[in-house]
Design an enzyme around this catalytic site. Sequence first.
Site, PDB file in Angstrom:
ATOM      1  N   ARG A  87       1.360 -14.689  55.723  1.00  0.00           N
ATOM      2  CA  ARG A  87       1.857 -14.077  56.101  1.00  0.00           C
ATOM      3  C   ARG A  87       1.274 -12.162  55.649  1.00  0.00           C
ATOM      4  O   ARG A  87       1.571 -12.626  54.120  1.00  0.00           O
ATOM      5  CB  ARG A  87       2.489 -13.998  56.809  1.00  0.00           C
ATOM      6  CG  ARG A  87       3.192 -15.142  58.432  1.00  0.00           C
ATOM      7  CD  ARG A  87       2.526 -14.937  59.157  1.00  0.00           C
ATOM      8  NE  ARG A  87       2.204 -15.948  59.911  1.00  0.00           N
ATOM      9  CZ  ARG A  87       1.514 -17.098  61.346  1.00  0.00           C
ATOM     10  NH1 ARG A  87       0.873 -15.874  61.271  1.00  0.00           N
ATOM     11  NH2 ARG A  87       1.825 -17.936  61.384  1.00  0.00           N
ATOM     12  N   ASN A 103       2.129 -12.931  43.744  1.00  0.00           N
ATOM     13  CA  ASN A 103       0.922 -13.637  44.701  1.00  0.00           C
ATOM     14  C   ASN A 103       0.411 -14.521  44.003  1.00  0.00           C
ATOM     15  O   ASN A 103      -0.162 -14.168  42.349  1.00  0.00           O
ATOM     16  CB  ASN A 103       0.908 -13.079  45.343  1.00  0.00           C
ATOM     17  CG  ASN A 103      -0.361 -13.644  45.908  1.00  0.00           C
ATOM     18  OD1 ASN A 103       0.121 -14.155  46.661  1.00  0.00           O
ATOM     19  ND2 ASN A 103      -1.286 -13.367  46.804  1.00  0.00           N
ATOM     20  N   HIS A 105      -3.365 -16.317  43.809  1.00  0.00           N
ATOM     21  CA  HIS A 105      -4.224 -16.225  44.759  1.00  0.00           C
ATOM     22  C   HIS A 105      -5.476 -17.894  44.006  1.00  0.00           C
ATOM     23  O   HIS A 105      -6.144 -18.057  42.939  1.00  0.00           O
ATOM     24  CB  HIS A 105      -5.018 -14.813  45.145  1.00  0.00           C
ATOM     25  CG  HIS A 105      -6.116 -14.994  45.953  1.00  0.00           C
ATOM     26  ND1 HIS A 105      -6.498 -15.613  47.214  1.00  0.00           N
ATOM     27  CD2 HIS A 105      -7.489 -14.733  45.715  1.00  0.00           C
ATOM     28  CE1 HIS A 105      -7.350 -15.092  47.934  1.00  0.00           C
ATOM     29  NE2 HIS A 105      -8.472 -15.032  46.801  1.00  0.00           N
TER      30      HIS A 105
END
Length: 198
Positions: A87, A103, A105
């Site tokens: 989200r 994060n 990725h």
Amino acid sequence: MLISGSGSNLQAILDARANDPDFPAQPVLVVSDRPGAGGLLRATAAGISAEVVDWSDSPDRESFTAAICDLLDAHKVELVVLAGFMRILSQEAVRRFPNAIVNIHPALLPAFPGARAVEEALAYGVKTTGVTVHFVDEHVDNGPIIAQEPVTVMAADTVETLHRRIQTIEHRLYPKCVAAAATGRLRVQGRSVIWDER
Ligand code: GRF
């Protein structure tokens, strides 16, 4: 830690902590936007609080983000680790946790941002893709890059085989970056992240 899925990166961080008494980050809370996320079971198995802030129950992105940030505050979280969290949080998250959200990725940003990075890299025909760990800013998959590692694409690769090799790298790289962030070894200067090589 915020998750949406199986939580293998969450597990890698829990394992790093379990295997190293000096691991500097103490996971205190796992939040999922989906009740069925496998990572919730991994958290409870490790004795960590697991909570659901159900995306489908939230009237909008702002209230969803505020509910998550309130939970993080209630648990006195200092570093927010996104581990397969699917989200997009509103700007409030970056405002409340500046340079304190990381994060991971599954591509070499800025190539292939978004939720289908492995599939898109394969479809594009790149010979090298990889893993990026970055701070989260107000744009998606955009913040200052903490670390990257390449992964060679093989001729016979499918999305599954390529993602599996990418995840092998992720599980090694993410705990290292989380440890560095937790000990204040990462300094953000514009778009650059400077590692204090202590
Ligand atoms: C990882 O490949 C990560 O790069 C991406 O989502 C995937 C999550 O996997 N953001 P898991 O839930 O940690 O197994």
